[in-house]
Design a protein around this motif. Sequence first.
Motif, short mmCIF file in Angstrom:
data_model
loop_
_atom_site.label_atom_id
_atom_site.label_comp_id
_atom_site.label_asym_id
_atom_site.label_seq_id
_atom_site.Cartn_x
_atom_site.Cartn_y
_atom_site.Cartn_z
N ILE A 100 -17.98 162.31 -6.79
CA ILE A 100 -19.25 162.37 -7.50
C ILE A 100 -20.10 163.44 -6.84
CG2 ILE A 100 -21.39 161.16 -8.04
CD1 ILE A 100 -19.78 158.58 -8.21
N SER B 93 -23.20 164.40 -8.42
CA SER B 93 -24.56 163.91 -8.66
C SER B 93 -24.52 162.76 -9.65
CB SER B 93 -25.47 165.03 -9.17
OG SER B 93 -25.07 165.44 -10.46
N LYS B 94 -25.59 161.97 -9.61
CA LYS B 94 -25.72 160.80 -10.50
C LYS B 94 -27.20 160.65 -10.80
CE LYS B 94 -24.75 155.85 -10.48
NZ LYS B 94 -24.24 154.74 -9.70
N TRP C 290 -26.35 156.34 -16.66
CA TRP C 290 -26.25 157.35 -15.60
C TRP C 290 -25.44 158.53 -16.10
CZ3 TRP C 290 -28.96 156.83 -11.22
CH2 TRP C 290 -29.41 155.55 -10.87
N VAL D 218 -23.21 161.16 -14.73
CA VAL D 218 -22.47 161.37 -13.48
C VAL D 218 -21.71 162.69 -13.58
CG1 VAL D 218 -20.78 160.39 -11.90
CG2 VAL D 218 -22.23 158.87 -13.24
N TYR E 244 -18.88 164.86 -11.90
CA TYR E 244 -17.72 164.76 -11.02
C TYR E 244 -17.15 166.14 -10.73
CZ TYR E 244 -17.45 159.82 -12.34
OH TYR E 244 -17.72 158.50 -12.55
#
Length: 64
Positions: A4, A6-7, A28, A30, A32
């Motif tokens: 990950i 960012s989320k 969310w 996300v 990847y």
Amino acid sequence: MRQILSKEPWWATPPEPGQDELKLEWGWLVHYSEGEPRFEFVRERPSDDEIRNRKSCRITPAAE
């Protein structure tokens, strides 16, 4: 290996004018890293504080 990057809290659909953001469907977004960067929307509601304090997914008022 899938990681990950960012989320962030993100709405499923943008709000209608005047609609309370906390009543939207939230999840969310996300990001990847796996070969080419990839985004996925996860339908798991963030807390109200996470929604209020998000950095992205905002509509700015139109200039008149």
